[in-house]
Write an enzyme that holds these catalytic residues in place. Structure first.
Site, PDB file in Angstrom:
ATOM      1  CG  ASP A 103      -1.648   1.231   1.482  1.00  0.00           C
ATOM      2  OD1 ASP A 103      -2.332   1.688   0.549  1.00  0.00           O
ATOM      3  OD2 ASP A 103      -1.554   1.796   2.596  1.00  0.00           O
ATOM      4  CG  LEU A 104       1.804   5.374  -2.212  1.00  0.00           C
ATOM      5  CD1 LEU A 104       3.222   4.843  -2.359  1.00  0.00           C
ATOM      6  CD2 LEU A 104       1.314   5.874  -3.565  1.00  0.00           C
ATOM      7  CG  ASP A 105      -1.392   7.830   0.637  1.00  0.00           C
ATOM      8  OD1 ASP A 105      -0.884   8.950   0.782  1.00  0.00           O
ATOM      9  OD2 ASP A 105      -1.786   7.394  -0.460  1.00  0.00           O
ATOM     10  CG  ASP A 119      -1.991   2.632   6.400  1.00  0.00           C
ATOM     11  OD1 ASP A 119      -2.251   3.735   6.918  1.00  0.00           O
ATOM     12  OD2 ASP A 119      -2.309   2.350   5.236  1.00  0.00           O
TER      13      ASP A 119
END
Length: 245
Positions: free
Chosen positions: A21-23, A200
Protein backbone atom coordinates in the site's frame (compact mmCIF):
# COMPACT_ATOMS: atom_id res chain seq x y z
CA UNK A 1 3.65 -10.39 15.79
CA UNK A 2 7.32 -9.44 16.30
CA UNK A 3 8.96 -8.16 13.16
CA UNK A 4 12.22 -10.02 13.76
CA UNK A 5 10.40 -13.31 13.21
CA UNK A 6 9.13 -12.40 9.72
CA UNK A 7 10.08 -15.36 7.49
CA UNK A 8 11.65 -13.18 4.80
CA UNK A 9 15.44 -12.87 5.00
CA UNK A 10 18.26 -11.75 2.75
CA UNK A 11 18.75 -15.45 1.90
CA UNK A 12 15.23 -16.07 0.57
CA UNK A 13 14.22 -12.59 -0.60
CA UNK A 14 14.36 -13.75 -4.24
CA UNK A 15 11.50 -16.22 -3.65
CA UNK A 16 9.06 -13.48 -2.69
CA UNK A 17 6.82 -11.00 -4.47
CA UNK A 18 6.44 -7.64 -2.73
CA UNK A 19 3.16 -5.69 -2.67
CA UNK A 20 2.77 -2.42 -0.81
CA UNK A 21 0.00 0.00 0.00
CA UNK A 22 1.22 3.60 -0.38
CA UNK A 23 -0.22 6.13 2.08
CA UNK A 24 0.59 5.25 5.69
CA UNK A 25 2.73 2.31 4.53
CA UNK A 26 5.50 3.74 2.33
CA UNK A 27 4.50 7.42 2.58
CA UNK A 28 3.90 8.82 6.08
CA UNK A 29 0.29 10.03 6.50
CA UNK A 30 0.05 13.73 5.57
CA UNK A 31 -2.51 16.42 6.41
CA UNK A 32 -3.85 16.26 2.84
CA UNK A 33 -3.34 13.68 0.06
CA UNK A 34 -1.46 16.32 -1.98
CA UNK A 35 1.19 16.73 0.74
CA UNK A 36 2.12 13.04 0.93
CA UNK A 37 5.56 11.94 -0.23
CA UNK A 38 7.69 8.81 -0.17
CA UNK A 39 11.09 9.49 1.46
CA UNK A 40 14.06 9.28 -0.93
CA UNK A 41 15.69 6.50 1.10
CA UNK A 42 12.49 4.44 0.86
CA UNK A 43 12.46 4.87 -2.94
CA UNK A 44 16.09 3.76 -3.01
CA UNK A 45 15.22 0.61 -1.02
CA UNK A 46 12.24 -0.13 -3.31
CA UNK A 47 14.44 0.13 -6.39
CA UNK A 48 16.97 -2.31 -4.94
CA UNK A 49 14.24 -4.68 -3.75
CA UNK A 50 12.64 -4.67 -7.21
CA UNK A 51 15.94 -5.80 -8.71
CA UNK A 52 16.43 -8.52 -6.08
CA UNK A 53 12.90 -9.79 -6.75
CA UNK A 54 13.39 -9.73 -10.54
CA UNK A 55 10.70 -7.08 -10.88
CA UNK A 56 8.10 -8.74 -8.62
CA UNK A 57 7.24 -5.56 -6.72
CA UNK A 58 3.99 -3.62 -6.96
CA UNK A 59 2.02 -0.81 -5.35
CA UNK A 60 -1.64 -1.54 -4.47
CA UNK A 61 -3.35 1.71 -3.48
CA UNK A 62 -6.61 3.62 -3.38
CA UNK A 63 -4.91 6.39 -5.36
CA UNK A 64 -5.12 6.58 -9.16
CA UNK A 65 -2.11 5.12 -11.01
CA UNK A 66 -1.05 8.60 -12.16
CA UNK A 67 -0.66 9.72 -8.52
CA UNK A 68 1.13 6.48 -7.60
CA UNK A 69 3.59 7.08 -10.44
CA UNK A 70 4.21 10.66 -9.31
CA UNK A 71 4.86 9.55 -5.71
CA UNK A 72 7.33 6.79 -6.62
CA UNK A 73 9.09 8.72 -9.43
CA UNK A 74 11.70 8.04 -10.83
CA UNK A 75 10.76 4.37 -10.24
CA UNK A 76 8.22 2.87 -12.65
CA UNK A 77 6.41 0.10 -10.79
CA UNK A 78 3.72 -2.45 -11.51
CA UNK A 79 0.61 -1.22 -9.72
CA UNK A 80 -3.06 -1.38 -8.96
CA UNK A 81 -4.82 1.94 -8.39
CA UNK A 82 -8.25 2.96 -7.09
CA UNK A 83 -8.47 -0.20 -4.95
CA UNK A 84 -7.91 -2.35 -8.03
CA UNK A 85 -10.30 -0.58 -10.43
CA UNK A 86 -7.23 0.08 -12.60
CA UNK A 87 -3.96 -1.79 -12.87
CA UNK A 88 -0.78 -1.89 -14.90
CA UNK A 89 0.92 -5.18 -15.68
CA UNK A 90 4.70 -5.62 -15.43
CA UNK A 91 4.95 -5.20 -19.23
CA UNK A 92 3.16 -1.84 -19.02
CA UNK A 93 -0.28 -2.99 -20.27
CA UNK A 94 -2.99 -0.84 -18.67
CA UNK A 95 -6.41 -2.13 -17.59
CA UNK A 96 -9.46 -0.44 -16.14
CA UNK A 97 -12.65 -2.03 -14.86
CA UNK A 98 -15.78 -0.78 -16.61
CA UNK A 99 -17.13 1.84 -14.21
CA UNK A 100 -20.09 4.22 -14.50
CA UNK A 101 -18.07 7.46 -14.36
CA UNK A 102 -21.23 9.52 -14.85
CA UNK A 103 -22.57 8.08 -11.58
CA UNK A 104 -19.30 9.03 -9.83
CA UNK A 105 -19.66 12.58 -11.21
CA UNK A 106 -23.24 12.79 -9.89
CA UNK A 107 -22.11 11.66 -6.42
CA UNK A 108 -19.33 14.25 -6.47
CA UNK A 109 -21.88 16.92 -7.41
CA UNK A 110 -24.15 16.01 -4.51
CA UNK A 111 -21.26 16.05 -2.00
CA UNK A 112 -19.37 19.11 -3.29
CA UNK A 113 -21.59 21.74 -1.53
CA UNK A 114 -20.88 20.08 1.84
CA UNK A 115 -17.16 20.90 1.62
CA UNK A 116 -18.05 24.62 1.94
CA UNK A 117 -20.44 23.87 4.79
CA UNK A 118 -17.87 21.79 6.75
CA UNK A 119 -14.51 23.64 6.70
CA UNK A 120 -11.55 21.26 6.70
CA UNK A 121 -13.29 18.55 4.70
CA UNK A 122 -12.02 17.74 1.21
CA UNK A 123 -13.62 15.94 -1.71
CA UNK A 124 -11.35 14.05 -4.09
CA UNK A 125 -12.78 13.07 -7.48
CA UNK A 126 -10.71 10.12 -8.73
CA UNK A 127 -12.69 9.43 -11.90
CA UNK A 128 -13.63 5.82 -11.11
CA UNK A 129 -14.15 6.51 -7.39
CA UNK A 130 -14.25 9.38 -4.91
CA UNK A 131 -12.93 10.12 -1.45
CA UNK A 132 -14.44 12.41 1.20
CA UNK A 133 -11.64 13.38 3.61
CA UNK A 134 -12.23 14.76 7.11
CA UNK A 135 -8.71 14.49 8.60
CA UNK A 136 -8.72 18.26 9.18
CA UNK A 137 -12.35 18.27 10.37
CA UNK A 138 -12.64 15.26 12.71
CA UNK A 139 -15.86 16.63 14.26
CA UNK A 140 -17.55 16.00 10.92
CA UNK A 141 -16.73 12.28 10.73
CA UNK A 142 -20.35 11.23 11.30
CA UNK A 143 -21.66 13.92 8.92
CA UNK A 144 -19.25 12.86 6.18
CA UNK A 145 -20.11 9.17 6.51
CA UNK A 146 -23.86 9.77 6.46
CA UNK A 147 -23.55 12.17 3.51
CA UNK A 148 -21.44 9.66 1.55
CA UNK A 149 -23.92 6.89 2.35
CA UNK A 150 -26.81 9.02 1.06
CA UNK A 151 -24.91 10.03 -2.10
CA UNK A 152 -24.01 6.40 -2.78
CA UNK A 153 -27.49 4.95 -2.11
CA UNK A 154 -29.01 5.56 -5.58
CA UNK A 155 -25.99 3.76 -7.08
CA UNK A 156 -25.69 0.99 -4.47
CA UNK A 157 -26.03 -1.74 -7.09
CA UNK A 158 -22.65 -0.71 -8.55
CA UNK A 159 -20.82 1.16 -5.77
CA UNK A 160 -19.93 0.52 -2.15
CA UNK A 161 -18.68 2.60 0.79
CA UNK A 162 -15.09 1.99 1.89
CA UNK A 163 -14.29 3.58 5.26
CA UNK A 164 -10.63 4.42 5.94
CA UNK A 165 -8.44 6.53 8.20
CA UNK A 166 -10.17 9.93 8.38
CA UNK A 167 -11.77 9.31 4.99
CA UNK A 168 -14.83 7.63 3.53
CA UNK A 169 -14.52 6.47 -0.06
CA UNK A 170 -17.09 5.38 -2.61
CA UNK A 171 -15.58 2.76 -4.90
CA UNK A 172 -16.87 0.39 -7.59
CA UNK A 173 -18.47 -2.65 -5.95
CA UNK A 174 -16.29 -5.09 -7.90
CA UNK A 175 -12.96 -3.34 -7.12
CA UNK A 176 -10.93 -4.65 -4.19
CA UNK A 177 -7.31 -4.88 -3.18
CA UNK A 178 -7.81 -8.63 -2.70
CA UNK A 179 -8.86 -9.05 -6.35
CA UNK A 180 -6.02 -6.77 -7.48
CA UNK A 181 -3.43 -8.81 -5.59
CA UNK A 182 -4.90 -12.05 -6.94
CA UNK A 183 -4.61 -10.72 -10.51
CA UNK A 184 -1.02 -9.54 -10.08
CA UNK A 185 0.04 -12.82 -8.44
CA UNK A 186 -1.13 -14.66 -11.57
CA UNK A 187 1.29 -12.73 -13.80
CA UNK A 188 5.01 -13.23 -14.36
CA UNK A 189 7.29 -12.34 -12.55
CA UNK A 190 4.89 -12.57 -9.56
CA UNK A 191 3.48 -16.03 -10.34
CA UNK A 192 4.98 -18.86 -8.32
CA UNK A 193 6.41 -16.57 -5.64
CA UNK A 194 5.38 -16.15 -2.02
CA UNK A 195 3.54 -12.81 -1.69
CA UNK A 196 4.35 -10.25 0.99
CA UNK A 197 1.79 -7.47 1.45
CA UNK A 198 2.16 -4.46 3.77
CA UNK A 199 -0.69 -2.02 4.46
CA UNK A 200 -2.04 0.22 7.18
CA UNK A 201 -5.75 0.79 6.70
CA UNK A 202 -9.15 -0.93 6.61
CA UNK A 203 -8.93 -1.25 2.82
CA UNK A 204 -5.85 -3.43 3.25
CA UNK A 205 -7.56 -6.06 5.40
CA UNK A 206 -9.11 -7.78 2.35
CA UNK A 207 -5.63 -7.81 0.83
CA UNK A 208 -4.21 -9.40 3.97
CA UNK A 209 -6.90 -12.11 3.85
CA UNK A 210 -6.08 -12.87 0.20
CA UNK A 211 -2.32 -13.04 0.85
CA UNK A 212 -2.80 -15.27 3.91
CA UNK A 213 -4.90 -17.63 1.78
CA UNK A 214 -1.90 -17.86 -0.59
CA UNK A 215 0.42 -18.72 2.31
CA UNK A 216 2.04 -15.28 2.14
CA UNK A 217 3.41 -12.73 4.60
CA UNK A 218 1.14 -9.95 5.93
CA UNK A 219 2.43 -6.81 7.65
CA UNK A 220 0.26 -4.14 9.28
CA UNK A 221 1.73 -0.66 9.75
CA UNK A 222 0.59 1.25 12.84
CA UNK A 223 -2.12 0.72 15.42
CA UNK A 224 -5.50 -0.94 15.23
CA UNK A 225 -7.06 -4.36 14.85
CA UNK A 226 -5.77 -6.40 11.93
CA UNK A 227 -5.70 -9.93 10.56
CA UNK A 228 -2.05 -9.36 9.54
CA UNK A 229 0.53 -11.63 11.14
CA UNK A 230 3.26 -9.02 11.66
CA UNK A 231 3.41 -5.34 12.48
CA UNK A 232 5.65 -2.28 12.25
CA UNK A 233 4.85 0.97 14.08
CA UNK A 234 5.65 3.37 11.21
CA UNK A 235 6.48 3.56 7.48
CA UNK A 236 10.07 4.38 8.48
CA UNK A 237 10.30 1.15 10.51
CA UNK A 238 9.06 -0.87 7.51
CA UNK A 239 11.59 0.84 5.20
CA UNK A 240 14.38 0.16 7.69
CA UNK A 241 13.53 -3.55 7.77
CA UNK A 242 13.30 -3.71 3.95
CA UNK A 243 16.77 -2.09 3.77
CA UNK A 244 18.17 -5.01 5.80
CA UNK A 245 16.93 -7.46 3.15
Amino acid sequence: MHSHSIPVTSDNVGRHAFLFDLDGTLAPIAATPQQAHVPAETLDVLGRLKNLADGALAIVSGRPLAQIDALVHPLVLTGAGLHGAQWREPDGTLHELPVDTAAVARMVESLAPLVDRWPGTQLEHKGLSLAFHYRNAPDHEQDARIAAEMAMQPHADRFVLQPGKMVVEIKPRHASKAAAIGRLMGLPPFAGRVPLFAGDDLTDEAGFEAVKAMGGVTIKIGEGESVADWRFPTPAALAGWLALL
